[in-house]
Write an enzyme that holds these catalytic residues in place. Structure first.
Site, short mmCIF file in Angstrom:
data_model
loop_
_atom_site.label_atom_id
_atom_site.label_comp_id
_atom_site.label_asym_id
_atom_site.label_seq_id
_atom_site.Cartn_x
_atom_site.Cartn_y
_atom_site.Cartn_z
N LYS A 22 0.81 -1.22 0.00
CA LYS A 22 0.00 0.00 0.00
C LYS A 22 0.84 1.26 0.00
O LYS A 22 0.44 2.28 0.58
CB LYS A 22 -0.98 0.02 1.18
CG LYS A 22 -1.91 -1.17 1.24
CD LYS A 22 -2.89 -1.02 2.39
CE LYS A 22 -3.78 -2.24 2.51
NZ LYS A 22 -4.75 -2.13 3.59
N LYS A 80 -14.86 -2.47 1.73
CA LYS A 80 -13.57 -2.57 1.06
C LYS A 80 -12.59 -1.58 1.69
O LYS A 80 -12.97 -0.59 2.29
CB LYS A 80 -13.71 -2.28 -0.43
CG LYS A 80 -14.71 -3.19 -1.16
CD LYS A 80 -14.21 -4.62 -1.23
CE LYS A 80 -15.15 -5.50 -2.06
NZ LYS A 80 -16.42 -5.80 -1.40
N ASP A 81 -11.31 -1.85 1.49
CA ASP A 81 -10.24 -1.03 2.04
C ASP A 81 -10.33 0.43 1.63
O ASP A 81 -10.69 0.74 0.50
CB ASP A 81 -8.90 -1.56 1.54
CG ASP A 81 -8.01 -2.02 2.67
OD1 ASP A 81 -8.06 -1.41 3.75
OD2 ASP A 81 -7.25 -2.98 2.48
N ARG A 82 -9.96 1.31 2.56
CA ARG A 82 -9.79 2.72 2.20
C ARG A 82 -8.49 2.91 1.42
O ARG A 82 -8.47 3.53 0.35
CB ARG A 82 -9.76 3.59 3.46
CG ARG A 82 -9.48 5.06 3.17
CD ARG A 82 -9.12 5.83 4.44
NE ARG A 82 -10.22 5.81 5.38
CZ ARG A 82 -11.23 6.68 5.37
NH1 ARG A 82 -11.29 7.62 4.42
NH2 ARG A 82 -12.18 6.61 6.27
N SER A 348 -7.56 -1.13 8.02
CA SER A 348 -8.93 -0.93 7.57
C SER A 348 -9.40 -2.20 6.90
O SER A 348 -8.59 -2.92 6.32
CB SER A 348 -9.04 0.26 6.62
OG SER A 348 -8.14 0.12 5.54
#
EC number: 5.4.99.27
Length: 352
Positions: A22, A80-82, A348
């Protein structure tokens, strides 16, 4: 609490090195897989939305504002992921109304890729799977060792832990859940209540799975287990014959662990002894779940990694592509390979 305390031991030994995840949104991509034929007409407007650096709940609020409707009329299948580039479906209930102008909802962080109508709203958990593309950058690991471990994982799966994302920063959600459980109280806000109850159930499941990873039984059926297929919520007891079912070997059928609610473990033998011992050790959390009206459910202990492929775009980048059932955590696969160096926000939820 640290990762080992919240999850449990790795199945395949120590991490093989370090990498970052990320560093950019493109390094963590999620595509929701929906196996629902859409009719093209009806009072529900379905939207295929791409989000970047935006969580699902904020996207829903933005769509509701742009459409001029209340938030409760906006539905989605999963969270869902930020910190990711994600594509997922939303639906908006618009009885007797034309398609609204949603341009106000769109910017660099949210784009509506397509829209259509359907007779029903999108239900939570309705998606069939999530497809992931992960790029592990700043990779410092032996690629031969990584390849060997990935080949084993493709054949044998991984422990189906709930990831650290479920527990919040340093396990803070679990601390909150324990506090409410000690006071025999429930949060008034529905979203907070749901989050903390899920945290408590996930922790009890992880404790059972951790014990079975430690003794090597997480991927083997034993008499007294409750078995389930990968994509099924139903289960059945394992006797001697079921423990040699060939579908276990091909990762279609798996032993399960408890999602605690009312009643004792419906498992038998050593499985029930372990599950009830952990529930008794965490009796405040278990009783809190029962008082909240939770029902006992099961979750597979072993997670098969669907359509797993990998390659190295550069010498210090490992790219993984795979598919997981709803409710399963991509970061748990990464954990079986390498340790992550801190880059940005990682706590998250990646899936509902």
């Amino acid at each position: 609490m640290n990762e080992l305390e919240l999850l449990g031991p790795r199945a395949y030994g120590d991490a093989l090195g370090r990498a970052a995840l990320k560093a950019t949104a493109e390094d963590f991509q999620v595509d929701e897989v929906l196996d629902i034929p859409l009719s093209g007409d009806g009072e529900h407007l379905w939207l295929w939305v791409e989000k970047r650096g935006l969580n699902t709940e904020e996207a829903a609020r933005r769509l509701a504002r742009a459409a001029g409707v209340q938030l409760r009329t906006v539905s989605y299948a999963g969270l869902k992921d930020r910190q990711a580039l994600t594509r997922q479906w939303f639906s908006i209930q618009l009885p007797g109304k034309a398609d609204p102008d949603l341009s106000a909802a769109q910017d660099d962080t949210l784009q509506i890729l397509k829209s259509t109508r359907h007779k029903r709203k999108l239900q939570r958990g309705a998606h069939a799977a999530n497809g992931f593309t992960l790029r592990l950058t700043q990779l410092d690991a032996d690629t031969d060792a990584l390849n060997q471990r990935l080949e084993i994982i493709a054949r044998q799966g991984i422990p189906n832990y709930f990831g650290t994302q479920r527990f919040g920063y340093q396990g803070g959600n679990l601390g909150e859940a324990r506090d409410y459980a000690a006071r025999k109280a429930l949060p008034e806000q529905r979203a907070v209540r749901s989050r903390l109850l899920s945290t408590a159930r996930s922790y009890l499941f992880n404790r059972v799975l951790a014990a079975r990873v430690a003794d090597g039984s997480w991927e083997k059926a034993q008499v007294g287990d409750l078995l389930a297929f990968t994509d099924s919520r139903s289960f059945f007891p394992a006797g001697v014959d079921e423990c040699s079912d060939p579908r276990l070997a091909i990762l279609d059928l798996h032993p399960t662990g408890p999602q605690w609610g009312e009643g004792h473990s419906p498992a038998g033998g050593a499985t029930a002894e372990l599950e009830n011992a952990i529930a008794n050790d965490e009796s405040a959390l278990r009783e809190w779940l029962v008082r909240a009206g939770m029902e006992h459910e099961r979750r597979i202990l072993r997670l098969p990694i669907g359509r797993l492929t990998w390659h190295y775009p550069e010498s210090d980048i490992l790219q993984l592509e795979f598919v997981l059932p709803p409710g399963c955590f991509a970061t748990v696969l990464v954990r079986e390979l390498i340790d992550l160096v801190p880059v940005g926000q990682t706590d998250s939820p990646c899936v509902f």
